[in-house]
Motif scaffolding. Structure first.
Motif, short mmCIF file in Angstrom:
data_model
loop_
_atom_site.label_atom_id
_atom_site.label_comp_id
_atom_site.label_asym_id
_atom_site.label_seq_id
_atom_site.Cartn_x
_atom_site.Cartn_y
_atom_site.Cartn_z
N ARG A 71 0.82 -1.22 0.00
CA ARG A 71 0.00 0.00 0.00
C ARG A 71 0.85 1.26 0.00
O ARG A 71 0.49 2.25 -0.63
N VAL A 72 1.98 1.25 0.70
CA VAL A 72 2.85 2.42 0.69
C VAL A 72 3.41 2.63 -0.72
O VAL A 72 3.42 3.76 -1.22
N ALA A 73 3.85 1.56 -1.37
CA ALA A 73 4.35 1.68 -2.74
C ALA A 73 3.26 2.22 -3.66
O ALA A 73 3.50 3.13 -4.46
N LYS A 95 17.15 -5.53 2.86
CA LYS A 95 17.24 -6.05 4.22
C LYS A 95 18.20 -5.17 5.01
O LYS A 95 19.24 -4.76 4.50
N SER A 96 17.83 -4.84 6.23
CA SER A 96 18.78 -4.24 7.16
C SER A 96 18.79 -5.18 8.37
O SER A 96 18.01 -6.13 8.41
N PRO A 97 19.66 -4.97 9.36
CA PRO A 97 19.83 -5.98 10.41
C PRO A 97 18.54 -6.55 11.02
O PRO A 97 18.38 -7.76 11.07
N ASP A 98 17.62 -5.73 11.47
CA ASP A 98 16.40 -6.23 12.11
C ASP A 98 15.14 -5.72 11.43
O ASP A 98 14.08 -5.69 12.05
N ALA A 99 15.26 -5.31 10.18
CA ALA A 99 14.12 -4.69 9.51
C ALA A 99 14.21 -4.88 8.00
O ALA A 99 15.22 -5.32 7.47
N VAL A 100 13.12 -4.52 7.36
CA VAL A 100 13.06 -4.45 5.91
C VAL A 100 12.86 -2.97 5.57
O VAL A 100 12.02 -2.30 6.18
N ARG A 101 13.63 -2.49 4.62
CA ARG A 101 13.63 -1.07 4.28
C ARG A 101 13.15 -0.89 2.84
O ARG A 101 13.77 -1.43 1.92
N MET A 102 12.08 -0.14 2.65
CA MET A 102 11.59 0.18 1.32
C MET A 102 11.87 1.65 1.06
O MET A 102 11.60 2.50 1.90
N GLU A 103 12.43 1.92 -0.12
CA GLU A 103 12.72 3.30 -0.51
C GLU A 103 12.13 3.54 -1.89
O GLU A 103 12.33 2.74 -2.80
N ILE A 104 11.43 4.65 -2.02
CA ILE A 104 10.84 5.04 -3.30
C ILE A 104 11.37 6.44 -3.61
O ILE A 104 11.08 7.39 -2.89
N ARG A 105 12.18 6.51 -4.67
CA ARG A 105 12.87 7.77 -5.01
C ARG A 105 12.48 8.18 -6.44
O ARG A 105 12.60 7.38 -7.36
N ASP A 106 12.05 9.43 -6.61
CA ASP A 106 11.70 9.91 -7.94
C ASP A 106 12.62 11.05 -8.36
O ASP A 106 13.31 11.64 -7.53
N PRO A 147 12.38 21.39 -3.33
CA PRO A 147 12.01 21.79 -4.69
C PRO A 147 13.15 21.58 -5.68
O PRO A 147 14.30 21.93 -5.43
N GLY A 148 12.81 20.94 -6.80
CA GLY A 148 13.77 20.69 -7.86
C GLY A 148 14.66 19.48 -7.65
O GLY A 148 15.47 19.15 -8.52
N LYS A 149 14.52 18.79 -6.54
CA LYS A 149 15.43 17.68 -6.21
C LYS A 149 14.74 16.32 -6.13
O LYS A 149 15.33 15.36 -5.68
N GLY A 150 13.49 16.21 -6.52
CA GLY A 150 12.79 14.94 -6.41
C GLY A 150 12.40 14.66 -4.96
O GLY A 150 12.51 15.52 -4.10
N ALA A 151 11.94 13.45 -4.72
CA ALA A 151 11.50 13.08 -3.38
C ALA A 151 11.88 11.63 -3.10
O ALA A 151 12.00 10.83 -4.02
N THR A 152 12.07 11.34 -1.82
CA THR A 152 12.35 9.98 -1.38
C THR A 152 11.43 9.66 -0.20
O THR A 152 11.36 10.42 0.75
N ILE A 153 10.75 8.53 -0.31
CA ILE A 153 9.91 8.00 0.76
C ILE A 153 10.63 6.77 1.30
O ILE A 153 11.06 5.92 0.53
N ARG A 154 10.77 6.68 2.63
CA ARG A 154 11.38 5.51 3.25
C ARG A 154 10.43 4.92 4.28
O ARG A 154 9.91 5.64 5.13
N ALA A 155 10.24 3.62 4.20
CA ALA A 155 9.47 2.88 5.20
C ALA A 155 10.36 1.77 5.71
O ALA A 155 10.89 0.97 4.93
N VAL A 156 10.54 1.73 7.01
CA VAL A 156 11.35 0.69 7.64
C VAL A 156 10.42 -0.13 8.52
O VAL A 156 9.79 0.39 9.45
N ILE A 157 10.29 -1.42 8.18
CA ILE A 157 9.37 -2.32 8.86
C ILE A 157 10.19 -3.33 9.66
O ILE A 157 11.04 -4.02 9.09
N PRO A 158 9.93 -3.43 10.97
CA PRO A 158 10.70 -4.40 11.76
C PRO A 158 10.36 -5.83 11.36
O PRO A 158 9.24 -6.13 10.96
N VAL A 159 11.36 -6.69 11.46
CA VAL A 159 11.17 -8.11 11.17
C VAL A 159 10.38 -8.72 12.34
O VAL A 159 10.53 -8.30 13.47
#
Length: 167
Positions: A71-73, A95-106, A147-159
């Motif tokens: 849903r975040v994506a 994957k990060s040590p204790d989590a899953v990291r989703m990044e959406i960059r435009d 402004p002018g640099k795009g955007a990045t969304i990060r969601a970090v979900i614990p395992v």
């Protein structure tokens, strides 16, 4: 007759909306195939090029956590298509040590994060909805943009407790 057609059309819209919220593909095949399918259709509708990378171990997350990532994506890409004037988006799930990291960059127009978050309610519902979903499963959510640099969304979900996520 006309009333029947309106009812049928309404039922079809509700079914499509329900499928978009939680596609059966997510339950049947997993998060990665569901996102691939969504992004393929999204690219066809919008012309936006999406590069998607993910690690197989994400499928070991609970159903609720995989649904949150889906849903975040979905919401982030809708925001990009509607507001960013971007041509490319990178979606990665790592994957990060204790989590899953989703990044959406435009590569879009970007925005002033504080101004948008404190704007009138209807202009920020997508961002707040993403944050609430992530926080409901114990995760963290961040937005970076200017402004002018795009955007990045990060969601970090614990395992899940006691579950080791394989790469």
């Amino acid at each position: 007759m006309r009333t029947q057609r309106l009812v049928e059309k309404s039922v079809n819209i509700v079914h499509r909306f329900a499928r978009d919220l939680r596609p059966t593909l997510l339950d049947d095949l997993g998060l990665i195939p569901a996102l691939h399918s969504f992004m393929k259709g999204f690219t066809k509708r919008t012309g936006l090029r999406i590069r998607f990378t993910a690690f197989r171990g994400v499928e070991q997350l609970s159903n609720s956590k995989r649904t949150v990532l889906y849903r975040v994506a979905q919401s982030a890409l809708a925001n990009v298509a509607q507001h960013a004037h971007a041509t490319r988006v990178n979606v990665s799930i790592r994957k990060s040590p204790d989590a899953v990291r989703m990044e959406i960059r435009d590569n879009g127009a970007g925005f002033e994060v504080e101004r948008v978050l404190f704007a009138k309610r209807h202009k920020r519902l997508g961002l707040l909805g993403m944050r609430e979903r992530v926080e409901m499963v114990g995760g963290s959510f961040a937005i970076e943009s200017s402004p002018g640099k795009g955007a990045t969304i990060r969601a970090v979900i614990p395992v899940n407790n006691g579950v080791r996520v394989q790469t």
